[in-house]
Enzyme design. Structure first.
Site, PDB file in Angstrom:
ATOM      1  N   GLY A   2      45.820  32.379  37.241  1.00  0.00           N
ATOM      2  CA  GLY A   2      45.081  32.651  38.429  1.00  0.00           C
ATOM      3  C   GLY A   2      43.861  31.423  38.553  1.00  0.00           C
ATOM      4  O   GLY A   2      43.828  30.369  37.800  1.00  0.00           O
ATOM      5  N   LYS A  44      46.922  50.342  37.892  1.00  0.00           N
ATOM      6  CA  LYS A  44      47.396  50.326  36.522  1.00  0.00           C
ATOM      7  C   LYS A  44      46.891  48.951  35.790  1.00  0.00           C
ATOM      8  O   LYS A  44      46.631  49.082  34.664  1.00  0.00           O
ATOM      9  CB  LYS A  44      48.906  50.333  36.684  1.00  0.00           C
ATOM     10  CG  LYS A  44      49.534  51.581  37.161  1.00  0.00           C
ATOM     11  CD  LYS A  44      51.130  51.518  36.791  1.00  0.00           C
ATOM     12  CE  LYS A  44      51.906  52.143  37.599  1.00  0.00           C
ATOM     13  NZ  LYS A  44      53.289  51.878  37.774  1.00  0.00           N
ATOM     14  N   THR A  45      46.879  47.781  36.568  1.00  0.00           N
ATOM     15  CA  THR A  45      46.574  46.769  35.943  1.00  0.00           C
ATOM     16  C   THR A  45      45.146  46.895  35.306  1.00  0.00           C
ATOM     17  O   THR A  45      44.664  46.480  34.316  1.00  0.00           O
ATOM     18  CB  THR A  45      46.650  45.344  36.747  1.00  0.00           C
ATOM     19  OG1 THR A  45      47.934  45.645  37.116  1.00  0.00           O
ATOM     20  CG2 THR A  45      46.282  44.094  36.279  1.00  0.00           C
ATOM     21  N   LEU A  62      40.994  38.494  32.624  1.00  0.00           N
ATOM     22  CA  LEU A  62      40.908  37.998  34.041  1.00  0.00           C
ATOM     23  C   LEU A  62      42.269  38.311  34.729  1.00  0.00           C
ATOM     24  O   LEU A  62      42.498  37.595  35.786  1.00  0.00           O
ATOM     25  CB  LEU A  62      40.850  36.421  34.201  1.00  0.00           C
ATOM     26  CG  LEU A  62      39.472  36.086  33.464  1.00  0.00           C
ATOM     27  CD1 LEU A  62      39.521  34.463  33.394  1.00  0.00           C
ATOM     28  CD2 LEU A  62      38.276  36.360  34.399  1.00  0.00           C
ATOM     29  N   ARG A  89      41.237  35.274  51.178  1.00  0.00           N
ATOM     30  CA  ARG A  89      39.785  35.473  50.947  1.00  0.00           C
ATOM     31  C   ARG A  89      39.062  34.488  51.905  1.00  0.00           C
ATOM     32  O   ARG A  89      39.764  33.479  52.574  1.00  0.00           O
ATOM     33  CB  ARG A  89      39.243  35.110  49.387  1.00  0.00           C
ATOM     34  CG  ARG A  89      39.095  36.554  48.854  1.00  0.00           C
ATOM     35  CD  ARG A  89      38.639  36.413  47.469  1.00  0.00           C
ATOM     36  NE  ARG A  89      39.483  35.793  46.523  1.00  0.00           N
ATOM     37  CZ  ARG A  89      39.677  35.817  45.243  1.00  0.00           C
ATOM     38  NH1 ARG A  89      38.716  36.538  44.842  1.00  0.00           N
ATOM     39  NH2 ARG A  89      40.394  35.265  44.761  1.00  0.00           N
ATOM     40  N   LYS A 130      38.269  48.923  38.295  1.00  0.00           N
ATOM     41  CA  LYS A 130      37.522  48.182  37.725  1.00  0.00           C
ATOM     42  C   LYS A 130      36.363  49.268  37.215  1.00  0.00           C
ATOM     43  O   LYS A 130      35.558  48.748  36.015  1.00  0.00           O
ATOM     44  CB  LYS A 130      36.816  47.030  38.688  1.00  0.00           C
ATOM     45  CG  LYS A 130      37.872  46.071  39.118  1.00  0.00           C
ATOM     46  CD  LYS A 130      37.872  44.963  37.833  1.00  0.00           C
ATOM     47  CE  LYS A 130      39.095  43.990  38.276  1.00  0.00           C
ATOM     48  NZ  LYS A 130      39.052  43.083  37.202  1.00  0.00           N
ATOM     49  N   TYR A 141      40.979  48.965  43.558  1.00  0.00           N
ATOM     50  CA  TYR A 141      40.395  47.970  42.977  1.00  0.00           C
ATOM     51  C   TYR A 141      38.849  48.226  42.442  1.00  0.00           C
ATOM     52  O   TYR A 141      38.792  48.187  41.176  1.00  0.00           O
ATOM     53  CB  TYR A 141      40.471  46.614  43.824  1.00  0.00           C
ATOM     54  CG  TYR A 141      39.624  45.383  43.158  1.00  0.00           C
ATOM     55  CD1 TYR A 141      40.491  44.751  42.027  1.00  0.00           C
ATOM     56  CD2 TYR A 141      38.572  44.885  43.733  1.00  0.00           C
ATOM     57  CE1 TYR A 141      39.856  43.632  41.471  1.00  0.00           C
ATOM     58  CE2 TYR A 141      38.102  43.857  42.990  1.00  0.00           C
ATOM     59  CZ  TYR A 141      38.525  43.187  41.967  1.00  0.00           C
ATOM     60  OH  TYR A 141      38.234  41.954  41.476  1.00  0.00           O
ATOM     61  N   THR A 168      50.283  36.896  41.008  1.00  0.00           N
ATOM     62  CA  THR A 168      49.338  36.248  41.923  1.00  0.00           C
ATOM     63  C   THR A 168      48.874  35.148  41.521  1.00  0.00           C
ATOM     64  O   THR A 168      48.604  34.274  42.108  1.00  0.00           O
ATOM     65  CB  THR A 168      47.871  36.933  42.379  1.00  0.00           C
ATOM     66  OG1 THR A 168      47.222  37.704  41.189  1.00  0.00           O
ATOM     67  CG2 THR A 168      48.422  38.205  43.453  1.00  0.00           C
ATOM     68  N   ASN A 213      45.156  48.353  27.134  1.00  0.00           N
ATOM     69  CA  ASN A 213      46.250  47.556  26.192  1.00  0.00           C
ATOM     70  C   ASN A 213      45.338  46.109  25.808  1.00  0.00           C
ATOM     71  O   ASN A 213      45.660  45.775  24.258  1.00  0.00           O
ATOM     72  CB  ASN A 213      47.313  46.966  26.863  1.00  0.00           C
ATOM     73  CG  ASN A 213      48.338  48.086  27.317  1.00  0.00           C
ATOM     74  OD1 ASN A 213      48.339  49.233  26.565  1.00  0.00           O
ATOM     75  ND2 ASN A 213      49.049  47.891  28.055  1.00  0.00           N
TER      76      ASN A 213
HETATM   77  N1  UDP Z   1      36.668  37.590  56.222  1.00  0.00           N
HETATM   78  C1  UDP Z   1      36.451  36.899  57.339  1.00  0.00           C
HETATM   79  N2  UDP Z   1      37.788  36.257  57.635  1.00  0.00           N
HETATM   80  C2  UDP Z   1      38.740  36.033  56.685  1.00  0.00           C
HETATM   81  C3  UDP Z   1      38.704  36.623  55.487  1.00  0.00           C
HETATM   82  C4  UDP Z   1      37.600  37.406  55.171  1.00  0.00           C
HETATM   83  O1  UDP Z   1      35.730  36.942  58.109  1.00  0.00           O
HETATM   84  O2  UDP Z   1      39.695  35.214  57.106  1.00  0.00           O
HETATM   85  C5  UDP Z   1      35.166  38.471  55.685  1.00  0.00           C
HETATM   86  C6  UDP Z   1      35.697  39.873  55.103  1.00  0.00           C
HETATM   87  O3  UDP Z   1      35.730  40.766  56.169  1.00  0.00           O
HETATM   88  C7  UDP Z   1      34.490  39.950  54.356  1.00  0.00           C
HETATM   89  C8  UDP Z   1      34.012  38.696  53.840  1.00  0.00           C
HETATM   90  O4  UDP Z   1      34.539  37.602  54.775  1.00  0.00           O
HETATM   91  O5  UDP Z   1      33.369  40.496  55.149  1.00  0.00           O
HETATM   92  C9  UDP Z   1      34.435  38.380  52.503  1.00  0.00           C
HETATM   93  O6  UDP Z   1      35.804  38.409  52.384  1.00  0.00           O
HETATM   94  P1  UDP Z   1      36.744  38.323  51.064  1.00  0.00           P
HETATM   95  O7  UDP Z   1      37.970  38.804  51.468  1.00  0.00           O
HETATM   96  O8  UDP Z   1      36.537  36.790  50.969  1.00  0.00           O
HETATM   97  O9  UDP Z   1      36.096  38.888  49.778  1.00  0.00           O
HETATM   98  P2  UDP Z   1      35.550  40.398  49.795  1.00  0.00           P
HETATM   99  O10 UDP Z   1      33.930  40.046  49.097  1.00  0.00           O
HETATM  100  O11 UDP Z   1      35.640  41.169  50.912  1.00  0.00           O
HETATM  101  O12 UDP Z   1      36.068  41.183  48.652  1.00  0.00           O
END
Ligand code: UDP
Length: 348
Positions: free
Chosen positions: A29, A110-111, A92, A205, A168, A164, A54, A118
């Site tokens: 990853g 599950k992961t 990770l 992200r 966690k 998630y 992933t 495990n």
């Molecule tokens: N976000 C956004 N546009 C994108 C993807 C994410 O505006 O194309 C926003 C999302 O709604 C969040 C922030 O960016 O408020 C961070 O999102 P990310 O998925 O990177 O991580 P998170 O901290 O939410 O797990």
């Protein structure tokens, strides 16, 4: 009931530089593949275990021939052991981007929980130290900022992020109890938003989305009004923090309790979008999309504990880190265009 699968591995014995034998679960990853490169540079033997759900084989394909590197294709939800001793284990292994971990929420849970158990059993059997990659998501949508480790969070047991977040959180409890009950030497890093090279361009992200969209001159997708905040840590700082936590002596009081790792500089998503446009020179417009349900409105780590305990603090600013990340994604885009051209040429 099926028994545990045993993986038999051999390394050349002749290498006198070997420091530790380290298992990195989720090593293909984003953070794992960056970590492995540093571990190999420092003289460790590295066993990378990944189910490639992933994680990407391309993240580690240049390491396959390395004499101190081995790869195992395996899902940590299935019990396993290794034929050889192991000194350190980094967990990770879990999808971490919201669209990826929500794709198969039961598998994510599950992961997070069975997979962690495990790995803890393996650590117990091998008498290895084990580090859990926990997350800022254990704080949920925090009602104050910055978030310190003693803050118990504002988290939902149901909803799209729960598989998630709660997975966690449960894993932290497993680590705590394995330490209390069986004396396993555990470390728990609460990782805040991290970015940099070896991120999957289709990760979903915000940093990868904005950079790829800007480089392709596509609209930048801002979710909600873009005033929500995140604090972004460059991956080399994160790797240094994880290794400092892993290698901190056990005698340090409370070393087994969770430690925040991240960067405390906080940005709105609109500020991030502007910075990405400025650095790429892109003319992409911004488009607003609905804010996902339970999306936290703010997130910023209190790093006092990490600084006091580990003497660690992040060094790379968002501006510097984004430049290096943009270079990486630009290279990836060129490489994927080249691959497509070759494939299309082959079909003619
Ligand atoms: N976000 C956004 N546009 C994108 C993807 C994410 O505006 O194309 C926003 C999302 O709604 C969040 C922030 O960016 O408020 C961070 O999102 P990310 O998925 O990177 O991580 P998170 O901290 O939410 O797990």
């Amino acid at each position: 009931m099926f028994g545990k699968k045993t993986f038999t591995l051999r390394f050349d014995q002749g290498d006198s530089n070997v420091r530790h034998t380290v298992l990195v679960a989720g090593g293909a990853g984003f953070i794992g593949s960056n970590l492995i490169r540093v571990l190999l540079e420092e003289g460790d033997r590295v066993i990378c275990l990944d189910d490639l759900s992933t994680g990407r084989h391309g993240n580690i394909s240049d390491l396959i021939a390395h004499p101190r590197f081995r790869f195992i294709l395996h899902d940590i939800v299935e019990p396993f052991t290794l034929s050889m001793p192991v000194d350190q284990i980094y967990n990770l292994a879990c999808p971490a981007s919201p669209p990826k971990y929500q794709y198969d929420p039961l598998q994510t849970f599950k992961t997070s929980v069975i997979g962690a158990l495990n790995l803890l059993e393996l650590a117990r059997e091998k008498r290895a130290r084990i580090l859990q990659s926990s997350t800022s998501e254990v704080y949920g949508d925090p009602d104050h900022s910055p978030q310190e480790e003693s803050y118990r969070g504002n988290v939902a047991t149901i909803g799209p992020r729960a598989c998630y977040d709660e997975g966690k959180r449960a894993a932290e409890t497993l680590f705590y109890e394995m330490h209390q009950v069986h004396g396993v030497d555990v470390r728990i890093a609460r990782i805040f938003n991290t970015y940099g090279p070896w991120m999957d361009p289709s990760d979903g992200r915000v940093v990868s989305n904005f950079v790829v969209q800007a480089l392709c001159e596509d609209p930048l997708t801002v979710y909600g009004d873009g005033t929500q905040t995140r604090s972004f840590c460059y991956v080399s700082d994160m790797v240094a923090g994880l290794m400092a936590l892993m290698n901190a002596p056990e005698v340090l009081g409370t070393i087994s309790d969770p430690v925040n790792l991240g960067n405390a500089d906080e940005f709105t998503m609109l500020e991030l979008a502007e910075l990405v446009l400025e650095k790429t020179g892109s003319r992409s417009p911004l488009v607003h999309k609905p804010l996902p349900k339970h999306d936290p409105l703010q997130r910023r780590p209190d790093l006092t504990r990490a600084q006091n305990l580990l003497g660690w603090r992040p060094k790379v600013s968002l501006s510097e880190g984004l430049s290096m990340t943009i270079d990486y994604f630009a290279g990836e885009l060129v490489a994927s265009q080249e691959r497509r051209r070759v494939e299309e040429g082959g079909r003619l």
